[in-house]
Motif scaffolding. Sequence first.
Motif, mmCIF file in Angstrom:
data_model
loop_
_atom_site.group_PDB
_atom_site.id
_atom_site.type_symbol
_atom_site.label_atom_id
_atom_site.label_comp_id
_atom_site.label_asym_id
_atom_site.label_seq_id
_atom_site.Cartn_x
_atom_site.Cartn_y
_atom_site.Cartn_z
ATOM 1 N N GLY A 206 38.096 28.804 50.377
ATOM 2 C CA GLY A 206 39.193 29.612 49.835
ATOM 3 C C GLY A 206 39.355 29.439 48.345
ATOM 4 N N ALA A 207 38.255 29.572 47.610
ATOM 5 C CA ALA A 207 38.297 29.384 46.156
ATOM 6 C C ALA A 207 38.932 30.595 45.481
ATOM 7 C CB ALA A 207 36.888 29.150 45.620
ATOM 8 N N LEU A 208 40.077 30.398 44.879
ATOM 9 C CA LEU A 208 40.745 31.476 44.157
ATOM 10 C C LEU A 208 40.205 31.602 42.736
ATOM 11 C CD1 LEU A 208 44.449 30.882 45.222
ATOM 12 C CD2 LEU A 208 43.048 32.861 45.816
ATOM 13 N N GLU A 209 40.235 32.830 42.221
ATOM 14 C CA GLU A 209 39.905 33.082 40.820
ATOM 15 C C GLU A 209 41.107 33.690 40.120
ATOM 16 O OE1 GLU A 209 40.304 36.300 40.976
ATOM 17 O OE2 GLU A 209 38.944 37.236 42.390
ATOM 18 N N ASP A 210 41.031 33.779 38.805
ATOM 19 C CA ASP A 210 42.002 34.518 38.008
ATOM 20 C C ASP A 210 41.456 35.920 37.770
ATOM 21 O OD1 ASP A 210 43.525 32.237 37.839
ATOM 22 O OD2 ASP A 210 42.986 31.777 35.765
ATOM 23 N N GLN A 211 42.287 36.916 38.002
ATOM 24 C CA GLN A 211 41.909 38.296 37.695
ATOM 25 C C GLN A 211 42.518 38.689 36.357
ATOM 26 O OE1 GLN A 211 43.017 40.990 40.814
ATOM 27 N NE2 GLN A 211 41.654 40.071 42.330
ATOM 28 N N LEU A 212 41.669 39.138 35.451
ATOM 29 C CA LEU A 212 42.144 39.597 34.150
ATOM 30 C C LEU A 212 41.881 41.095 34.017
ATOM 31 C CD1 LEU A 212 41.771 36.453 33.812
ATOM 32 C CD2 LEU A 212 41.502 36.904 31.385
ATOM 33 N N PHE A 213 42.790 41.776 33.360
ATOM 34 C CA PHE A 213 42.744 43.222 33.250
ATOM 35 C C PHE A 213 42.530 43.641 31.802
ATOM 36 C CE2 PHE A 213 45.308 41.831 36.764
ATOM 37 C CZ PHE A 213 44.906 42.619 37.824
ATOM 38 N N ASP A 214 41.933 44.804 31.629
ATOM 39 C CA ASP A 214 41.698 45.347 30.298
ATOM 40 C C ASP A 214 42.784 46.375 30.002
ATOM 41 O OD1 ASP A 214 40.853 46.558 27.988
ATOM 42 O OD2 ASP A 214 38.789 46.907 28.651
ATOM 43 N N LYS A 215 43.753 45.974 29.171
ATOM 44 C CA LYS A 215 44.886 46.861 28.892
ATOM 45 C C LYS A 215 44.483 48.109 28.126
ATOM 46 C CE LYS A 215 46.191 44.334 24.689
ATOM 47 N NZ LYS A 215 47.238 43.536 24.012
ATOM 48 N N ASN A 216 43.258 48.095 27.560
ATOM 49 C CA ASN A 216 42.793 49.260 26.802
ATOM 50 C C ASN A 216 41.963 50.232 27.641
ATOM 51 O OD1 ASN A 216 43.910 48.358 24.298
ATOM 52 N ND2 ASN A 216 42.212 46.905 24.107
ATOM 53 N N SER A 217 41.779 49.921 28.926
ATOM 54 C CA SER A 217 40.993 50.813 29.775
ATOM 55 C C SER A 217 41.875 51.938 30.309
ATOM 56 C CB SER A 217 40.377 50.041 30.938
ATOM 57 O OG SER A 217 41.369 49.647 31.854
ATOM 58 N N SER A 218 41.228 52.940 30.899
ATOM 59 C CA SER A 218 41.976 54.088 31.422
ATOM 60 C C SER A 218 42.883 53.701 32.580
ATOM 61 C CB SER A 218 41.002 55.183 31.865
ATOM 62 O OG SER A 218 40.286 55.683 30.760
ATOM 63 N N ASN A 219 42.505 52.669 33.333
ATOM 64 C CA ASN A 219 43.359 52.152 34.398
ATOM 65 C C ASN A 219 43.551 50.656 34.166
ATOM 66 O OD1 ASN A 219 44.666 51.300 36.682
ATOM 67 N ND2 ASN A 219 43.285 52.299 38.125
ATOM 68 N N PRO A 220 44.663 50.262 33.562
ATOM 69 C CA PRO A 220 44.876 48.847 33.231
ATOM 70 C C PRO A 220 45.153 47.969 34.446
ATOM 71 C CG PRO A 220 46.823 50.126 32.706
ATOM 72 C CD PRO A 220 45.774 51.116 33.107
ATOM 73 N N TYR A 221 45.095 48.556 35.662
ATOM 74 C CA TYR A 221 45.316 47.780 36.876
ATOM 75 C C TYR A 221 44.026 47.561 37.656
ATOM 76 C CZ TYR A 221 49.934 49.022 35.403
ATOM 77 O OH TYR A 221 51.052 49.185 34.628
ATOM 78 N N THR A 222 42.901 47.888 37.044
ATOM 79 C CA THR A 222 41.600 47.574 37.615
ATOM 80 C C THR A 222 41.119 46.254 37.028
ATOM 81 O OG1 THR A 222 41.006 49.914 37.824
ATOM 82 C CG2 THR A 222 39.214 48.316 37.888
ATOM 83 N N PRO A 223 40.878 45.226 37.854
ATOM 84 C CA PRO A 223 40.373 43.955 37.308
ATOM 85 C C PRO A 223 39.062 44.173 36.557
ATOM 86 C CG PRO A 223 41.070 43.675 39.583
ATOM 87 C CD PRO A 223 41.090 45.146 39.312
ATOM 88 N N ALA A 224 38.985 43.630 35.357
ATOM 89 C CA ALA A 224 37.779 43.776 34.537
ATOM 90 C C ALA A 224 37.018 42.466 34.418
ATOM 91 C CB ALA A 224 38.159 44.274 33.140
ATOM 92 N N MET A 225 37.679 41.362 34.752
ATOM 93 C CA MET A 225 37.046 40.047 34.606
ATOM 94 C C MET A 225 37.676 39.072 35.603
ATOM 95 S SD MET A 225 36.482 37.824 31.128
ATOM 96 C CE MET A 225 38.228 37.760 30.705
ATOM 97 N N LEU A 226 36.824 38.275 36.240
ATOM 98 C CA LEU A 226 37.270 37.255 37.175
ATOM 99 C C LEU A 226 36.795 35.898 36.668
ATOM 100 C CD1 LEU A 226 36.132 39.033 40.479
ATOM 101 C CD2 LEU A 226 38.314 39.300 39.273
ATOM 102 N N ILE A 227 37.646 34.879 36.786
ATOM 103 C CA ILE A 227 37.307 33.545 36.296
ATOM 104 C C ILE A 227 37.541 32.508 37.404
ATOM 105 C CG2 ILE A 227 37.759 31.758 34.571
ATOM 106 C CD1 ILE A 227 38.886 33.912 32.735
#
Length: 405
Positions: A206-227
């Motif tokens: 159950g390894a969780l990641e951080d989801q980061l979003f690109d506020k400059n993309s057309s849909n700022p609620y699509t995850p663009a990067m996972l860490i």
Amino acid sequence: MKKLMILGGSSFIVPVIEKAHELGCHVITCDYLPDNIAHKYSDEYCNVSVIDKEAVLEAARKHKIDGIISFACDPGVVSAAYTAEKMGLPFQGPYESVRILQDKGLFRKFLTDNGFNCPHAKSYDDKKAPFDDIDFFDWPVIVKPVDSAGSKGVTRVDDPAKLSEAIEIALDASHNGRFIIEDFLTFKGSHSGGDFFTIDGKIVFGALEDQLFDKNSSNPYTPAMLIWPTSMDKEDDKALHEELQRLMYALNMKTGIYNIEGCIGADGKPYIMEVSPRGGGCRMAEIQHMAYGENADLIGNEIRMAVGLPLTKIEEGKCDGYWVQFDIHSHTECDRVLKSLRIEPTIEKKYVKYSMIIAKPGDIVKPFTGANMTLGDVFMRFDTREEIAEVMSRSEEWVLLDYED
């Protein structure tokens, strides 16, 4: 030889097919798009819609399959569960439980009825009905289809006057003509997710990641990067895991992989946002295998579960450094023709451990409105979170993306 049916045909399931072949399986891929890339790697192809559960069942019976999965293909999960139950094959859980998980309206109702933290939410098939419920929600709200993934059709609405437009966007991305409206949840730290694995309902990875979003993309609620690993503190991580485990037992889930999304709200409470009994897109299970080692082979064990082979050892272990899965995407607001796409060599040599560029010169590049508009993925390893912040903050400098004039 075991016969495995995989619903979907995207590039995300190519490594699943390759692993199945390593395990000696005969692979049959299914969808209604014969030119999809995965069909070039499978042993057989069935032209059948993955959302037509009766057609999928008929094809499965015809091919006398030993197992079925819908990996990185959200629309096919219900059909896979239905087919497995009808044929007495293994699956993550009962068909009715899977149906609840795959319908955001049913899922939110289940969470509420069973005492889980849940934002105000209602699903609809009537476009006018929500206007009678304006005071039910704590604005702003999120509008989305009840049956889509990858942030397709998702819109934040701050003003009820703009609700109609958001409903139309949601319905355009819906398969069954239903949409859900729920309070926009403000969360503490980062939104989290990952691919989990259960054995007899117990979460063993159950390894969780951080989801980061690109506020400059057309849909700022699509995850663009996972860490990986998550920056969530231990108490919050424990609280979210406890709720996820309670959910697995409440729905009588069994063995297999799940794509999870959740968060700790600004109120300090754990919220389960999505639980889908499938591997996630963006090759999530692959990067977790690289980051957490040989006992994190979720893909191999998902295949083994499906066709009735013994599982290998699965445990979370420790993450080897800090890993990033980055969705290469455009910032264009209109369709453009791709001229070239590559990663700057210095960055590639130092950090990139794996890359898959799916966009080719001459392709039409669309605005980044959902995960299906990704141009490719890169897996990157860093020694510190600070190093991630420095390199990823200037990604537009080293993702060399050019368009035709």
